[in-house]
Design a protein around this motif. Structure first.
Motif, PDB file in Angstrom:
ATOM      1  N   VAL A   1       0.853  -1.186   0.000  1.00 25.35           N
ATOM      2  CA  VAL A   1       0.000   0.000   0.000  1.00 25.35           C
ATOM      3  C   VAL A   1       0.893   1.243   0.000  1.00 25.35           C
ATOM      4  N   ASP A   2       0.583   2.207  -0.889  1.00 26.04           N
ATOM      5  CA  ASP A   2       1.324   3.470  -0.916  1.00 26.04           C
ATOM      6  C   ASP A   2       0.861   4.319   0.264  1.00 26.04           C
ATOM      7  N   VAL A   3       1.760   4.552   1.208  1.00 26.04           N
ATOM      8  CA  VAL A   3       1.408   5.292   2.420  1.00 26.04           C
ATOM      9  C   VAL A   3       2.077   6.657   2.482  1.00 26.04           C
ATOM     10  N   GLY A   4       2.652   7.110   1.364  1.00 28.63           N
ATOM     11  CA  GLY A   4       3.275   8.430   1.332  1.00 28.63           C
ATOM     12  C   GLY A   4       4.708   8.408   1.815  1.00 28.63           C
ATOM     13  N   ASP A   5       5.094   9.445   2.522  1.00 29.85           N
ATOM     14  CA  ASP A   5       6.462   9.609   2.999  1.00 29.85           C
ATOM     15  C   ASP A   5       6.779   8.562   4.071  1.00 29.85           C
TER      16      ASP A   5
END
Length: 204
Positions: free
Chosen positions: A118-122
């Protein structure tokens, strides 16, 4: 040493889901959770060790010296090179121990996830000085889990099933200081949050 993509699908109006449908949805969630590749982390550590021309013993000392002032104040025992080598061979790793390694190689825990990540940002971990260590705050992990559990109307048993672990392992996070790295990274992905949200410089 965000918004989750895993929320249950809303059925069409008038459709009454069967128990088997709910079970299938849960199975699908568990299948999509990525896993933490401990071996990849150790290989990255070993590569940097070799690049720096270090033995495992000198690497253990460098890892320990990251928090030299805190270690002296707490009169803690030095990191054992043998324990470091044994960690490289084990199937599991403590989430706190993993932070010591990640800090030295300057990588994020998410760099070592495999599967449908999952892309969770920084994902950058916070900086730490010689007077502290990076530590997971597992009580914060528990609080975030509990909040999401209420949002989705789940029991702790249902949460544990989606995370593919036992209910006790999840509820024990409220007071725990140690947990398996694979489990806590699965939780952060289930929450859709970066691990860094729950990691802070600490004096223990």
């Amino acid at each position: 040493m965000g918004a989750s993509s895993l929320d249950r699908c809303v059925p069409e109006i008038g459709y009454q889901p069967r128990a088997s449908d709910a079970r299938k949805a849960t199975d699908d969630v568990m299948q999509t959770l990525p896993t933490s590749d401990r071996g990849a982390l150790i290989r990255a550590l070993d590569a940097q060790r070799a690049d720096h021309g270090l033995t495992w013993s000198t690497l253990a000392n460098e890892l320990w010296q990251q928090s030299a002032d805190l270690n002296a104040r707490l009169a803690d025992h030095a990191l054992c090179p043998g324990a470091l080598v044994r960690t490289a061979k084990r199937e599991t790793m403590s989430c706190q121990y993993a932070l010591t390694l990640l800090r030295w190689i300057r990588r994020a825990p998410e760099d070592f996830l495999v599967g449908a990540v999952v892309d969770v940002g920084d994902v950058r971990l916070p900086e730490a000085g010689s007077d502290n260590r990076l530590r997971w705050d597992l009580s914060e992990v528990h609080a975030a889990l509990n909040e999401r559990r209420h949002e989705r109307g789940l029991t702790w048993a249902e949460v544990a099933e989606e995370l593919n672990c036992t209910p006790n392992r999840v509820t024990n996070l409220k007071t725990a200081r140690l947990a398996d790295m694979g489990m806590v990274m699965g939780i952060t992905q289930w929450l859709g949050q970066p691990a860094a949200r729950f990691v802070h410089p600490a004096e223990w």
